[in-house]
Motif scaffolding. Sequence first.
Motif, short mmCIF file in Angstrom:
data_model
loop_
_atom_site.label_atom_id
_atom_site.label_comp_id
_atom_site.label_asym_id
_atom_site.label_seq_id
_atom_site.Cartn_x
_atom_site.Cartn_y
_atom_site.Cartn_z
N GLY A 71 51.13 6.85 -12.63
CA GLY A 71 50.26 6.02 -12.17
C GLY A 71 50.61 4.48 -12.39
N ALA A 72 49.53 3.74 -12.14
CA ALA A 72 49.82 2.34 -12.57
C ALA A 72 49.65 1.88 -13.98
N MET A 73 50.88 1.03 -14.47
CA MET A 73 50.76 0.73 -15.89
C MET A 73 49.90 -0.67 -15.96
N GLY A 74 50.18 -1.51 -14.99
CA GLY A 74 49.29 -2.76 -15.19
C GLY A 74 47.80 -2.91 -14.79
N THR A 75 47.34 -1.74 -14.32
CA THR A 75 46.04 -1.47 -14.05
C THR A 75 45.26 -1.00 -15.35
N LEU A 76 45.81 -0.12 -16.10
CA LEU A 76 45.21 0.28 -17.74
C LEU A 76 45.43 -0.97 -18.71
N LEU A 77 46.44 -1.56 -18.49
CA LEU A 77 46.41 -2.76 -19.26
C LEU A 77 45.51 -3.82 -19.05
N TYR A 78 45.26 -3.99 -17.80
CA TYR A 78 44.26 -4.86 -17.11
C TYR A 78 43.03 -4.82 -17.67
N SER A 79 42.63 -3.35 -17.72
CA SER A 79 41.43 -2.80 -17.99
C SER A 79 41.17 -2.98 -19.43
N TYR A 80 42.23 -2.93 -20.32
CA TYR A 80 42.07 -3.00 -21.74
C TYR A 80 41.64 -4.81 -22.12
N GLY A 81 41.83 -5.68 -21.11
CA GLY A 81 41.74 -7.10 -21.37
C GLY A 81 42.90 -7.74 -21.41
N ASP B 296 45.84 -10.11 -20.30
CA ASP B 296 46.00 -10.89 -18.93
C ASP B 296 47.26 -11.82 -19.41
N ARG B 297 48.38 -11.19 -19.29
CA ARG B 297 49.45 -12.00 -19.58
C ARG B 297 50.79 -11.20 -18.89
N CYS B 298 52.06 -11.52 -19.40
CA CYS B 298 52.90 -10.88 -19.02
C CYS B 298 53.13 -9.41 -19.62
N PHE B 299 52.98 -8.64 -18.68
CA PHE B 299 52.74 -7.24 -18.84
C PHE B 299 54.01 -6.69 -19.67
N GLU B 300 55.34 -7.09 -19.14
CA GLU B 300 56.48 -6.63 -19.67
C GLU B 300 56.64 -6.83 -21.22
N GLY C 80 53.09 10.14 -6.63
CA GLY C 80 52.37 9.37 -7.70
C GLY C 80 51.39 8.28 -7.20
N GLY C 81 51.03 7.56 -8.24
CA GLY C 81 49.91 6.34 -7.93
C GLY C 81 50.44 5.04 -8.03
N CYS C 82 49.65 4.09 -7.39
CA CYS C 82 50.08 2.47 -7.65
C CYS C 82 48.96 1.85 -8.34
N CYS C 83 48.57 0.69 -7.78
CA CYS C 83 47.39 -0.10 -8.31
C CYS C 83 46.12 0.64 -8.24
N GLY C 84 45.50 0.73 -9.41
CA GLY C 84 44.22 1.16 -9.45
C GLY C 84 44.17 2.67 -10.04
N THR C 85 45.59 3.28 -9.76
CA THR C 85 45.37 4.69 -10.27
C THR C 85 45.45 4.83 -11.81
N THR C 86 45.02 5.75 -12.32
CA THR C 86 44.84 6.11 -13.71
C THR C 86 45.36 7.64 -13.93
N TYR D 91 38.73 -1.22 -8.72
CA TYR D 91 39.19 -0.12 -7.72
C TYR D 91 37.89 1.18 -8.19
N GLU D 92 37.50 1.21 -6.88
CA GLU D 92 36.01 2.40 -6.95
C GLU D 92 36.45 3.81 -6.65
N ASN D 93 37.61 4.05 -6.25
CA ASN D 93 37.95 5.41 -5.77
C ASN D 93 37.76 6.62 -6.66
N GLU D 94 37.29 7.46 -6.37
CA GLU D 94 36.81 8.85 -7.30
C GLU D 94 38.10 9.37 -7.19
N PRO D 95 38.76 9.80 -8.54
CA PRO D 95 39.85 10.80 -8.73
C PRO D 95 39.73 12.03 -7.71
N ASP D 96 38.65 12.64 -7.57
CA ASP D 96 38.65 13.77 -6.92
C ASP D 96 39.10 13.58 -5.35
#
Length: 621
Positions: free
Chosen positions: A16-26, A28-32, A264-270, A241-246
């Motif tokens: 799934g998303a890499m950036g979404t998780l990093l963003y959720s961890y606070g 806010d910079r170049c993820f790479e 797989g998943g893109c933005c917002g997926t975990t 992103y508020e979608n329920e994984p179910d």
Amino acid sequence: MDLLAELKRRILIGDGAMGTLLYSYGVDRCFEELNLTHEKQITHIHQSYIDAGSDLIQTNTYGANYIKLARYGLEDQVKKINTQAVKIAKKAANNDVFVLGTIGGIHGTQASQATNEEVKRSFREQLYCLLLENVDGLMLETYYNLDELTTVLEIAREETNIPIIANVSMHEPGILENGIHLPNALQRLEDSGADVVGINCHLGPFHMLNSFKDVPLPENSYLAAYPNASLPAYRDGKLIYENEPDYFIRSAEDFRNEGVRLLGGCCGTTPEHIKALAKGVHDLKPLTEKKVVKKPSPIEVKGNQNQPITPLLDIVKKRPSIIVELDAPKHLETEEYMESVKALKKTGVDAITLADNSLATPRISNIAIAEKIKQEVGIRTLVHLTCRDRNLIGLQSHLMGLHTLGIHEILAITGDPTKIGDFPGATSVFDVTSFDLIKLIKQFNKGISFSGKSLRQKTSFQVGAAFNPNVARLDKAVERMEKKIDCGADYFLTQPMYSPEKIIQLREATKHIDTPIYVGIMPLTSTRNAEFLHNEVPGIKLTDNVREEMRSVASDKQLSIEKGIAIAKTLIDTALDNFNGIYLITPFMRYEMIIQLVEYIQEKVQLHPVEEVLSITGHNL
């Protein structure tokens, strides 16, 4: 392990998303860059997806190319960042999971000035870095521009035989931004050498599934789907992103039923979403036959139902043409303004041109004033449209409104910076550049919106573009002009010019160009006016001689006006000897000065008002 052999045998689950998780961890910079500074954090995310059921993971290299890293001053770290990203992913995979080297698109939803050659150079550099680390395959993802994707895909296929996944992204379900339908786009990717073709980003499961309904099973490749978790909400300055994984459990089987083999998943997926996808396709065999649901024929794109009067382009190619800029009022009183428009109409000018909040100062909407002029006076208007004040949604809405009102002449410009205006704290939008805006308008003329969706009618806009000759390197400015012509510019309006020699230089520099040019001339009203324009207004420069002439009459207001008109007449003489278009800019609503200049031009070229057979809402010109 053989990735393609596994895809032939079963449905594989991506991450799934890499950036979404990093963003959720606070973060806010170049993820790479985090590949170099936060290895444990990146490893943990990879491991979380593997634990959730991912059969393959992507390297944290989506934007690890020269062009995107340059935004952060990291353009010299391309090799180091990509190399480390692969090592981190391989360590997490531990030979049990496939590792894909990810390369994202450059021409995405945000404007990019990168040329095709720059894109190709940037892509090759990143590609070689990933190939040197022996990735199991390549993931080309989030490409809104199909031409960009096919270009880099063909480069990659020439360099390697490893599996390549090529995913397009769409603003509208089932159709790309250039108007091509998804089945045709995926076929083109297969023909260009992709082993897996599909969709990622922007769309959630519902719209992505609908997009696959008319996609047949490929003959020589497999289908992939990487949906977003949902449509995002915006709270406290953050995308949520508020979608329920179910929901992904139920969607997984639906994707399988459309023939998808890589999911797989893109933005917002975990990891929870990936776990749900794996659960949803557990024990399901890949689809081997599919009956495509035939969709209704595309809506016919009709020609313009509101034909314009003779375009400015046709006029200026045949005879000397005069247009006058008369900016909309900064207040709500319009009576005096409309009287000045009527007076200018009587002189026989070809159009009134209306700036779009020039100098970043709010005025009555130029589209509203243009319609008022059309209804009450009956003279052609040329409406300026800036990239500064409207996002991509607003620009398209504005264009549709102009078409609906029967206003067909547009000047596409960047717009003055907000810092110079009445509200320096206001933000500038700049979703697109003036180059992109010209392309967008011309795409409207084909009946296609930015997203590729049919407008059901073709517009018939004529597009003017701005040109600044008051620069040290005129040849560079002409190169920009040529790029705008390539984008679709029909004619040009220059910034005000105050040197006959500059006008002659402009002619010499553009003699190889057939596109008409309106030379900008704005009469000066005083020495203070001259010094302000020269020293404080971007894009305008006066000669020392002109400034001295205005200083010589500084003590007499009337003489200053007369001197300003005399200087303008000298400029007009040179302009008419070299160009067919004169663009008169009204200073401080002093339209009487402009009327004198219009009469001078008409006497000089023996041009008289011509009645046109077409009318604007009953008003004959």
